[in-house]
Design a protein around this motif. Structure first.
Motif, PDB file in Angstrom:
ATOM      1  N   MET A  41      37.708  77.053  50.747  1.00 30.03           N
ATOM      2  CA  MET A  41      38.858  77.927  50.545  1.00 30.03           C
ATOM      3  C   MET A  41      39.791  77.954  51.770  1.00 30.03           C
ATOM      4  O   MET A  41      40.882  78.504  51.703  1.00 30.03           O
ATOM      5  N   VAL A  42      39.377  77.370  52.885  1.00 26.82           N
ATOM      6  CA  VAL A  42      40.198  77.373  54.096  1.00 26.82           C
ATOM      7  C   VAL A  42      41.383  76.435  53.909  1.00 26.82           C
ATOM      8  O   VAL A  42      41.225  75.289  53.506  1.00 26.82           O
ATOM      9  N   LYS A  43      42.571  76.960  54.217  1.00 28.67           N
ATOM     10  CA  LYS A  43      43.787  76.150  54.110  1.00 28.67           C
ATOM     11  C   LYS A  43      43.808  75.124  55.240  1.00 28.67           C
ATOM     12  O   LYS A  43      43.497  75.456  56.391  1.00 28.67           O
ATOM     13  N   PRO A  44      44.191  73.887  54.937  1.00 26.15           N
ATOM     14  CA  PRO A  44      44.242  72.858  55.983  1.00 26.15           C
ATOM     15  C   PRO A  44      45.150  73.249  57.148  1.00 26.15           C
ATOM     16  O   PRO A  44      44.861  72.946  58.293  1.00 26.15           O
ATOM     17  N   GLN A  45      46.220  73.953  56.863  1.00 26.31           N
ATOM     18  CA  GLN A  45      47.163  74.384  57.898  1.00 26.31           C
ATOM     19  C   GLN A  45      46.469  75.291  58.915  1.00 26.31           C
ATOM     20  O   GLN A  45      46.664  75.156  60.117  1.00 26.31           O
ATOM     21  N   VAL A  46      45.636  76.195  58.451  1.00 29.83           N
ATOM     22  CA  VAL A  46      44.913  77.104  59.333  1.00 29.83           C
ATOM     23  C   VAL A  46      43.915  76.325  60.185  1.00 29.83           C
ATOM     24  O   VAL A  46      43.767  76.576  61.377  1.00 29.83           O
ATOM     25  N   PHE A  47      43.245  75.372  59.570  1.00 21.42           N
ATOM     26  CA  PHE A  47      42.274  74.552  60.299  1.00 21.42           C
ATOM     27  C   PHE A  47      42.971  73.720  61.377  1.00 21.42           C
ATOM     28  O   PHE A  47      42.480  73.617  62.504  1.00 21.42           O
ATOM     29  N   ILE A  48      44.126  73.165  61.065  1.00 19.56           N
ATOM     30  CA  ILE A  48      44.885  72.366  62.033  1.00 19.56           C
ATOM     31  C   ILE A  48      45.345  73.242  63.193  1.00 19.56           C
ATOM     32  O   ILE A  48      45.310  72.827  64.354  1.00 19.56           O
ATOM     33  N   GLN A  49      45.748  74.480  62.895  1.00 20.45           N
ATOM     34  CA  GLN A  49      46.135  75.404  63.962  1.00 20.45           C
ATOM     35  C   GLN A  49      44.942  75.708  64.873  1.00 20.45           C
ATOM     36  O   GLN A  49      45.095  75.789  66.095  1.00 20.45           O
ATOM     37  N   ALA A  50      43.781  75.874  64.275  1.00 21.24           N
ATOM     38  CA  ALA A  50      42.579  76.141  65.075  1.00 21.24           C
ATOM     39  C   ALA A  50      42.257  74.952  65.971  1.00 21.24           C
ATOM     40  O   ALA A  50      41.873  75.123  67.131  1.00 21.24           O
ATOM     41  N   ILE A  51      42.427  73.751  65.450  1.00 23.81           N
ATOM     42  CA  ILE A  51      42.197  72.546  66.261  1.00 23.81           C
ATOM     43  C   ILE A  51      43.191  72.497  67.417  1.00 23.81           C
ATOM     44  O   ILE A  51      42.829  72.218  68.563  1.00 23.81           O
ATOM     45  N   GLY A  52      44.450  72.797  67.122  1.00 23.09           N
ATOM     46  CA  GLY A  52      45.472  72.809  68.169  1.00 23.09           C
ATOM     47  C   GLY A  52      45.166  73.826  69.259  1.00 23.09           C
ATOM     48  O   GLY A  52      45.344  73.554  70.452  1.00 23.09           O
ATOM     49  N   MET A  53      44.698  74.995  68.855  1.00 23.34           N
ATOM     50  CA  MET A  53      44.338  76.015  69.839  1.00 23.34           C
ATOM     51  C   MET A  53      43.164  75.560  70.699  1.00 23.34           C
ATOM     52  O   MET A  53      43.127  75.818  71.908  1.00 23.34           O
ATOM     53  N   ILE A  55      42.478  72.479  71.505  1.00 21.40           N
ATOM     54  CA  ILE A  55      43.019  71.484  72.440  1.00 21.40           C
ATOM     55  C   ILE A  55      43.738  72.184  73.588  1.00 21.40           C
ATOM     56  O   ILE A  55      43.553  71.836  74.760  1.00 21.40           O
ATOM     57  N   LEU A  56      44.543  73.195  73.260  1.00 18.62           N
ATOM     58  CA  LEU A  56      45.268  73.926  74.305  1.00 18.62           C
ATOM     59  C   LEU A  56      44.317  74.636  75.267  1.00 18.62           C
ATOM     60  O   LEU A  56      44.544  74.638  76.485  1.00 18.62           O
ATOM     61  N   VAL A  57      43.255  75.213  74.741  1.00 23.19           N
ATOM     62  CA  VAL A  57      42.277  75.890  75.603  1.00 23.19           C
ATOM     63  C   VAL A  57      41.633  74.880  76.558  1.00 23.19           C
ATOM     64  O   VAL A  57      41.486  75.142  77.754  1.00 23.19           O
ATOM     65  N   HIS A  58      41.276  73.719  76.043  1.00 29.28           N
ATOM     66  CA  HIS A  58      40.634  72.714  76.902  1.00 29.28           C
ATOM     67  C   HIS A  58      41.605  72.214  77.972  1.00 29.28           C
ATOM     68  O   HIS A  58      41.219  72.067  79.143  1.00 29.28           O
ATOM     69  N   LEU A  59      42.858  71.964  77.593  1.00 28.34           N
ATOM     70  CA  LEU A  59      43.842  71.516  78.577  1.00 28.34           C
ATOM     71  C   LEU A  59      44.094  72.601  79.629  1.00 28.34           C
ATOM     72  O   LEU A  59      44.246  72.303  80.819  1.00 28.34           O
ATOM     73  N   ALA A  60      44.114  73.865  79.191  1.00 29.27           N
ATOM     74  CA  ALA A  60      44.285  74.972  80.145  1.00 29.27           C
ATOM     75  C   ALA A  60      43.098  75.039  81.109  1.00 29.27           C
ATOM     76  O   ALA A  60      43.284  75.267  82.314  1.00 29.27           O
ATOM     77  N   LEU A  61      41.894  74.837  80.592  1.00 32.56           N
ATOM     78  CA  LEU A  61      40.711  74.839  81.462  1.00 32.56           C
ATOM     79  C   LEU A  61      40.758  73.683  82.458  1.00 32.56           C
ATOM     80  O   LEU A  61      40.387  73.858  83.626  1.00 32.56           O
ATOM     81  N   HIS A 129      35.128  70.947  69.973  1.00 36.14           N
ATOM     82  CA  HIS A 129      34.168  70.199  70.786  1.00 36.14           C
ATOM     83  C   HIS A 129      34.437  68.693  70.685  1.00 36.14           C
ATOM     84  O   HIS A 129      34.437  67.987  71.704  1.00 36.14           O
ATOM     85  N   ILE A 130      34.670  68.223  69.482  1.00 34.85           N
ATOM     86  CA  ILE A 130      34.982  66.803  69.292  1.00 34.85           C
ATOM     87  C   ILE A 130      36.257  66.442  70.049  1.00 34.85           C
ATOM     88  O   ILE A 130      36.331  65.404  70.711  1.00 34.85           O
ATOM     89  N   ASN A 131      37.259  67.319  69.962  1.00 35.66           N
ATOM     90  CA  ASN A 131      38.517  67.060  70.664  1.00 35.66           C
ATOM     91  C   ASN A 131      38.340  67.042  72.175  1.00 35.66           C
ATOM     92  O   ASN A 131      38.949  66.223  72.861  1.00 35.66           O
ATOM     93  N   GLN A 132      37.527  67.940  72.716  1.00 32.43           N
ATOM     94  CA  GLN A 132      37.344  67.932  74.168  1.00 32.43           C
ATOM     95  C   GLN A 132      36.610  66.677  74.611  1.00 32.43           C
ATOM     96  O   GLN A 132      36.905  66.132  75.682  1.00 32.43           O
ATOM     97  N   VAL A 133      35.707  66.171  73.805  1.00 34.14           N
ATOM     98  CA  VAL A 133      35.031  64.915  74.143  1.00 34.14           C
ATOM     99  C   VAL A 133      36.040  63.761  74.139  1.00 34.14           C
ATOM    100  O   VAL A 133      36.031  62.913  75.037  1.00 34.14           O
ATOM    101  N   ILE A 134      36.931  63.748  73.153  1.00 30.80           N
ATOM    102  CA  ILE A 134      37.953  62.697  73.077  1.00 30.80           C
ATOM    103  C   ILE A 134      38.900  62.786  74.268  1.00 30.80           C
ATOM    104  O   ILE A 134      39.188  61.780  74.931  1.00 30.80           O
ATOM    105  N   ILE A 135      39.385  63.995  74.567  1.00 30.81           N
ATOM    106  CA  ILE A 135      40.311  64.183  75.692  1.00 30.81           C
ATOM    107  C   ILE A 135      39.655  63.750  77.000  1.00 30.81           C
ATOM    108  O   ILE A 135      40.255  63.019  77.801  1.00 30.81           O
ATOM    109  N   ASP A 136      38.428  64.172  77.219  1.00 34.66           N
ATOM    110  CA  ASP A 136      37.742  63.819  78.463  1.00 34.66           C
ATOM    111  C   ASP A 136      37.429  62.333  78.537  1.00 34.66           C
ATOM    112  O   ASP A 136      37.460  61.744  79.620  1.00 34.66           O
ATOM    113  N   SER A 137      37.143  61.709  77.404  1.00 38.48           N
ATOM    114  CA  SER A 137      36.920  60.258  77.389  1.00 38.48           C
ATOM    115  C   SER A 137      38.199  59.524  77.776  1.00 38.48           C
ATOM    116  O   SER A 137      38.156  58.552  78.538  1.00 38.48           O
TER     117      SER A 137
END
Length: 156
Positions: A41-53, A55-61, A129-137
């Motif tokens: 039932m989760v809208k893809p738009q909401v999931f994409i926003q969560a992924i973006g957030m 990524i932003l948290v990891h870049l801020a860290l 978590h997957i995104n932070q692994v990709i960014i760090d790689s």
């Protein structure tokens, strides 16, 4: 006996690394699986926003930790600091900036549904978590290429 076991594990390090990864991935998978009907039932738009957030948290860290490590290393012993070596600096930066997925799962479980279904809460965390692994790689690959071009420059 322990020395023989250590030798066996060292000789089969790749197998144990893969086994460890598989076993660690089962915990979040079980959490997400419990909430399958809600996940659909989760809208893809909401999931994409969560992924973006995530990524932003990891870049801020990463940014915060760069400043913090440089500040602390210059404050303690300056150029004699253990973190003045780029290898140590880079390792600390990556380790301090990553958030462990299993810790997230444990915290979400302890919430007992206070913020919503645990499977729904874990899903964006898995994606982050997957995104932070990709960014760090990508970051590590950038550093390796930079170091190789630097060493070739001085070899010529």
């Amino acid at each position: 006996m322990l020395k023989g076991l250590a030798t066996y594990i060292d000789q089969n390090q790749r197998f144990f690394s893969i086994l460890s990864t598989i076993l660690l991935s089962l915990t979040p998978w079980m959490q997400v699986s419990k909430s399958r009907p809600l996940l659909l039932m989760v809208k893809p738009q909401v999931f994409i926003q969560a992924i973006g957030m995530g990524i932003l948290v990891h870049l801020a860290l990463l940014g915060f930790n760069i400043v913090a490590i440089k500040s602390m290393s210059s404050g303690f012993c300056g150029s004699k600091s253990v973190f003045s070596k780029k290898e140590n600096f880079r390792a600390l930066l990556i380790v301090c900036s990553q958030k462990a997925l299993l810790i997230v799962v444990a915290v979400v479980e302890q919430l007992g549904g206070a913020l919503g279904e645990s499977g729904l809460l874990v899903l964006p965390c898995v994606a982050a978590h997957i995104n932070q692994v990709i960014i760090d790689s990508l970051l590590v690959n950038f550093w390796l290429q930079k170091d190789q071009s630097y060493s070739k420059k001085f070899e010529a």
